[in-house]
Design a protein around this motif. Sequence first.
Motif, PDB file in Angstrom:
ATOM      1  N   LEU A  77       7.573   2.197 -15.965  1.00 30.32           N
ATOM      2  CA  LEU A  77       8.303   1.683 -14.786  1.00 30.32           C
ATOM      3  C   LEU A  77       7.730   1.647 -13.472  1.00 30.32           C
ATOM      4  CD1 LEU A  77      11.156   0.780 -14.269  1.00 30.32           C
ATOM      5  CD2 LEU A  77      11.888   3.127 -14.112  1.00 30.32           C
ATOM      6  N   ALA A  78       6.813   2.776 -13.238  1.00 29.54           N
ATOM      7  CA  ALA A  78       5.876   2.820 -12.062  1.00 29.54           C
ATOM      8  C   ALA A  78       4.921   1.709 -12.089  1.00 29.54           C
ATOM      9  CB  ALA A  78       5.254   4.189 -12.238  1.00 29.54           C
ATOM     10  N   GLY A  79       4.376   1.411 -13.205  1.00 31.82           N
ATOM     11  CA  GLY A  79       3.743   0.064 -13.162  1.00 31.82           C
ATOM     12  C   GLY A  79       4.622  -1.292 -12.667  1.00 31.82           C
ATOM     13  N   HIS A  80       5.673  -1.243 -13.321  1.00 37.70           N
ATOM     14  CA  HIS A  80       6.594  -2.561 -12.873  1.00 37.70           C
ATOM     15  C   HIS A  80       6.679  -2.512 -11.342  1.00 37.70           C
ATOM     16  CE1 HIS A  80       7.219  -3.679 -16.978  1.00 37.70           C
ATOM     17  NE2 HIS A  80       8.138  -2.636 -17.374  1.00 37.70           N
ATOM     18  N   VAL A  81       7.086  -1.207 -10.910  1.00 44.54           N
ATOM     19  CA  VAL A  81       7.190  -1.013  -9.377  1.00 44.54           C
ATOM     20  C   VAL A  81       5.803  -1.651  -8.539  1.00 44.54           C
ATOM     21  CG1 VAL A  81       7.304   0.578  -7.347  1.00 44.54           C
ATOM     22  CG2 VAL A  81       8.718   0.728  -9.344  1.00 44.54           C
ATOM     23  N   LYS A  82       4.679  -1.289  -8.818  1.00 40.81           N
ATOM     24  CA  LYS A  82       3.631  -1.562  -8.579  1.00 40.81           C
ATOM     25  C   LYS A  82       3.216  -2.931  -8.563  1.00 40.81           C
ATOM     26  CE  LYS A  82       0.433   2.352  -8.554  1.00 40.81           C
ATOM     27  NZ  LYS A  82      -0.660   2.815  -8.997  1.00 40.81           N
ATOM     28  N   THR A 113       0.885  -1.338   0.065  1.00 38.60           N
ATOM     29  CA  THR A 113      -0.029  -0.012  -0.016  1.00 38.60           C
ATOM     30  C   THR A 113       1.047   1.488  -0.002  1.00 38.60           C
ATOM     31  OG1 THR A 113      -1.888  -1.181   1.342  1.00 38.60           O
ATOM     32  CG2 THR A 113      -1.829   1.307   1.356  1.00 38.60           C
ATOM     33  N   ALA A 114       1.835   1.099   0.639  1.00 33.49           N
ATOM     34  CA  ALA A 114       2.779   2.384   0.832  1.00 33.49           C
ATOM     35  C   ALA A 114       3.578   2.628  -0.531  1.00 33.49           C
ATOM     36  CB  ALA A 114       3.780   2.310   1.933  1.00 33.49           C
ATOM     37  N   ILE A 115       3.843   1.622  -0.963  1.00 39.30           N
ATOM     38  CA  ILE A 115       4.690   1.554  -2.300  1.00 39.30           C
ATOM     39  C   ILE A 115       3.903   2.179  -3.346  1.00 39.30           C
ATOM     40  CG2 ILE A 115       5.775   0.300  -4.273  1.00 39.30           C
ATOM     41  CD1 ILE A 115       7.145  -1.336  -1.985  1.00 39.30           C
ATOM     42  N   GLU A 116       2.566   1.568  -3.368  1.00 40.71           N
ATOM     43  CA  GLU A 116       1.630   2.126  -4.481  1.00 40.71           C
ATOM     44  C   GLU A 116       1.398   3.658  -4.164  1.00 40.71           C
ATOM     45  OE1 GLU A 116      -1.869  -0.396  -4.264  1.00 40.71           O
ATOM     46  OE2 GLU A 116      -0.842  -1.983  -5.654  1.00 40.71           O
ATOM     47  N   ALA A 117       1.084   4.044  -3.063  1.00 35.54           N
ATOM     48  CA  ALA A 117       0.852   5.492  -2.617  1.00 35.54           C
ATOM     49  C   ALA A 117       1.814   6.246  -2.980  1.00 35.54           C
ATOM     50  CB  ALA A 117       0.496   5.624  -1.289  1.00 35.54           C
ATOM     51  N   LEU A 118       3.165   5.861  -2.565  1.00 41.11           N
ATOM     52  CA  LEU A 118       4.378   6.739  -3.178  1.00 41.11           C
ATOM     53  C   LEU A 118       4.683   6.605  -4.748  1.00 41.11           C
ATOM     54  CD1 LEU A 118       6.736   8.498  -2.233  1.00 41.11           C
ATOM     55  CD2 LEU A 118       8.132   6.262  -2.134  1.00 41.11           C
ATOM     56  N   THR A 119       4.290   5.513  -5.294  1.00 43.87           N
ATOM     57  CA  THR A 119       4.381   5.616  -6.918  1.00 43.87           C
ATOM     58  C   THR A 119       3.407   6.621  -7.327  1.00 43.87           C
ATOM     59  OG1 THR A 119       5.256   3.172  -6.797  1.00 43.87           O
ATOM     60  CG2 THR A 119       4.423   3.985  -8.797  1.00 43.87           C
ATOM     61  N   ASP A 120       2.040   6.484  -6.940  1.00 41.58           N
ATOM     62  CA  ASP A 120       1.279   7.568  -7.561  1.00 41.58           C
ATOM     63  C   ASP A 120       1.371   8.939  -7.223  1.00 41.58           C
ATOM     64  OD1 ASP A 120      -0.328   5.391  -8.169  1.00 41.58           O
ATOM     65  OD2 ASP A 120      -1.647   5.519  -6.516  1.00 41.58           O
ATOM     66  N   LEU A 121       2.191   9.354  -6.136  1.00 41.78           N
ATOM     67  CA  LEU A 121       2.650  10.738  -5.674  1.00 41.78           C
ATOM     68  C   LEU A 121       3.564  10.987  -6.589  1.00 41.78           C
ATOM     69  CD1 LEU A 121       2.590  13.104  -3.691  1.00 41.78           C
ATOM     70  CD2 LEU A 121       4.349  11.851  -2.730  1.00 41.78           C
ATOM     71  N   VAL A 122       4.724  10.021  -7.128  1.00 39.75           N
ATOM     72  CA  VAL A 122       5.777  10.498  -7.762  1.00 39.75           C
ATOM     73  C   VAL A 122       5.556  10.316  -9.362  1.00 39.75           C
ATOM     74  CG1 VAL A 122       7.661  10.336  -5.964  1.00 39.75           C
ATOM     75  CG2 VAL A 122       7.018   8.459  -7.691  1.00 39.75           C
ATOM     76  N   SER A 123       4.497   9.556  -9.709  1.00 41.83           N
ATOM     77  CA  SER A 123       4.177   9.326 -10.995  1.00 41.83           C
ATOM     78  C   SER A 123       2.677   9.326 -11.221  1.00 41.83           C
ATOM     79  CB  SER A 123       4.993   8.085 -11.578  1.00 41.83           C
ATOM     80  OG  SER A 123       4.667   7.788 -12.939  1.00 41.83           O
TER      81      SER A 123
END
Length: 121
Positions: free
Chosen positions: A83-88, A67-77
Amino acid sequence: MKKLIRSFGFAFKGFRYAFTTQQNFRIHVFAAIAASLLGWYLQINVNEWQWVILCIMLMLVTEMLNTAIEALTDLVSPNYNKLAGHVKDISAGAVLLVALFSLVTGGIIFLPKIIHLFHAA
């Protein structure tokens, strides 16, 4: 001491956020409660409790980190980014691995006891 109490407040706030906004986290919390009740009913031993508790904690922690990684990814991208999709996806994959580990562990602990109950009846 005030800082310590505030830090616990932030932690509970994070838990509450995950619980109120993430359906999968709620599912895992209720599954943890069900596994705990089943363990109590089947009178699993201390070693088995350690494995069940480990699975519960790993599941909840990875779900919160996801959840934290998804929120941070949405914030920065905020816009679509491959690449953000890969992170999620990787983060969700980590949750899936822990879920599979927990499922197998639960099967090893609970299935023989459940089968024994049906054969004893």
